[in-house]
Motif scaffolding. Structure first.
Motif, PDB file in Angstrom:
ATOM      1  N   ARG A 141     -10.260   6.203  -1.764  1.00 15.60           N
ATOM      2  CA  ARG A 141      -9.058   5.374  -1.605  1.00 15.60           C
ATOM      3  C   ARG A 141      -9.428   3.992  -1.087  1.00 15.60           C
ATOM      4  NH1 ARG A 141      -4.144   5.146  -3.684  1.00 15.60           N
ATOM      5  NH2 ARG A 141      -4.076   7.426  -3.535  1.00 15.60           N
ATOM      6  N   GLY A 183       0.142   3.669  -2.949  1.00 19.28           N
ATOM      7  CA  GLY A 183      -0.360   4.967  -2.522  1.00 19.28           C
ATOM      8  C   GLY A 183       0.695   6.051  -2.479  1.00 19.28           C
ATOM      9  N   TYR A 198       0.830  -1.199   0.000  1.00 21.86           N
ATOM     10  CA  TYR A 198       0.000   0.000   0.000  1.00 21.86           C
ATOM     11  C   TYR A 198       0.869   1.256   0.000  1.00 21.86           C
ATOM     12  CZ  TYR A 198      -3.655  -3.351   1.019  1.00 21.86           C
ATOM     13  OH  TYR A 198      -4.508  -4.419   0.946  1.00 21.86           O
ATOM     14  N   ALA A 253      -5.064   4.140   4.196  1.00 21.15           N
ATOM     15  CA  ALA A 253      -5.778   5.166   3.437  1.00 21.15           C
ATOM     16  C   ALA A 253      -5.600   6.529   4.097  1.00 21.15           C
ATOM     17  CB  ALA A 253      -7.258   4.811   3.323  1.00 21.15           C
ATOM     18  N   THR A 290      -2.193   8.121   3.244  1.00 16.44           N
ATOM     19  CA  THR A 290      -2.030   8.830   1.966  1.00 16.44           C
ATOM     20  C   THR A 290      -2.369  10.306   2.133  1.00 16.44           C
ATOM     21  OG1 THR A 290      -4.313   8.391   1.249  1.00 16.44           O
ATOM     22  CG2 THR A 290      -2.625   6.760   0.654  1.00 16.44           C
ATOM     23  N   TRP A 325      -8.744   0.346  -3.022  1.00 15.55           N
ATOM     24  CA  TRP A 325      -7.929  -0.720  -2.458  1.00 15.55           C
ATOM     25  C   TRP A 325      -8.746  -1.923  -1.979  1.00 15.55           C
ATOM     26  CZ3 TRP A 325      -4.205   2.672   0.988  1.00 15.55           C
ATOM     27  CH2 TRP A 325      -3.145   3.138   0.184  1.00 15.55           C
TER      28      TRP A 325
END
Length: 259
Positions: free
Chosen positions: A228, A160, A156, A211, A214, A232
């Motif tokens: 987001r 991201g 991630y 998330a 980010t 994902w």
């Protein structure tokens, strides 16, 4: 300032459901009344110091239906966390697998140190006082969980474009499974107990915090964060609902303190 007893008297005249546990709290800085539903279904009425009991009673009566819905939900989802005894054969879940506790005085063949989990579904721990076994098992959750978190979190980070993120596993209390700490700390932290959940729910907790990492603009769970999450994990809302139910039965460290 009106005595809280006067508010309770006014509320009693509404003939509210007997099962509702009502509490009135006068807040000196409040300007308007508010309602909070606490875990387990307790209804807390937050009252400004200048409010009149009859006005608060009318306020509660107007919101009776909404209160009823929230009390039902809070009661249904009231915590009922597992309690452990730390005896031979007791079951522990870790990263989606079930292990049976086996207390030993020395590590068995193939095991370098205690505590340890093995491929045949055994959680070995040293024979000692229950509170020390508990501490050792939680330490194992933290160790195994942190390795998983660093490994799974990496993809991630790449996707991201998250730079310089660190990870931690610790006790986050009884209301949080994970937390992202922003600014200079820039850390995704998961509760050690999260690693006792089913794997799909551990993944949800991780993705939820990644998330945040980010750093989407707007409110914490606003549209950028939701976009987001959907990118994902398309079924994140389903997993969120599952966590509400499964999480209330999870083991958060509770143990039977035998005399």
């Amino acid at each position: 300032m009106t005595n809280p007893h006067h508010f309770h008297t006014a509320l009693a005249a509404l003939d509210l459901p007997a099962a509702w546990r009502m509490d009135v709290t006068i807040r000196p800085r409040r300007r308007t009344a508010a309602i909070q539903i606490h875990p387990g279904g307790t209804v807390v009425i937050l009252v400004p110091p200048t409010a009149e009991p009859d006005d608060i009673a009318r306020f509660v009566d107007r919101h009776r239906h909404r209160i009823s819905e929230h009390v039902d939900t809070a009661t249904r989802l009231a915590p009922n966390h597992a309690v452990k005894d730390f005896i031979d054969g007791e079951e522990f879940n870790l990263l989606g697998r079930s292990y049976r506790l086996r207390l030993v005085t020395t590590p068995p063949p193939g095991v370098d140190q205690l505590p340890a989990i093995t491929a045949d579904g055994v959680l070995y721990a040293r024979t000692q006082r229950p509170e020390l076994v508990r501490r050792a098992v939680i330490g194992l959750y933290r160790q195994v969980g942190l390795a998983w978190l660093r490994r799974e979190g990496r993809r991630y980070e790449v996707n991201g474009r998250i730079i310089g993120l660190s990870y931690a596993v610790r006790d986050l209390g009884r209301r949080r499974w994970g937390i992202y700490t922003s600014s200079s700390v820039h850390t995704t932290t998961l509760h050690w107990a999260a690693f006792g959940l089913p794997t799909r729910l551990i993944e949800y907790v991780l993705v939820h915090e990644q998330a945040h990492a980010t750093q989407p603009a707007g409110t914490a769970h606003g549209r950028p964060w939701q976009r987001r999450m959907s990118l994902w994990m398309p079924d994140w809302q389903l997993r969120q609902s599952e966590l509400e139910e499964v999480g209330r039965h999870a083991w958060l460290g509770n143990w039977n303190r035998r005399s």
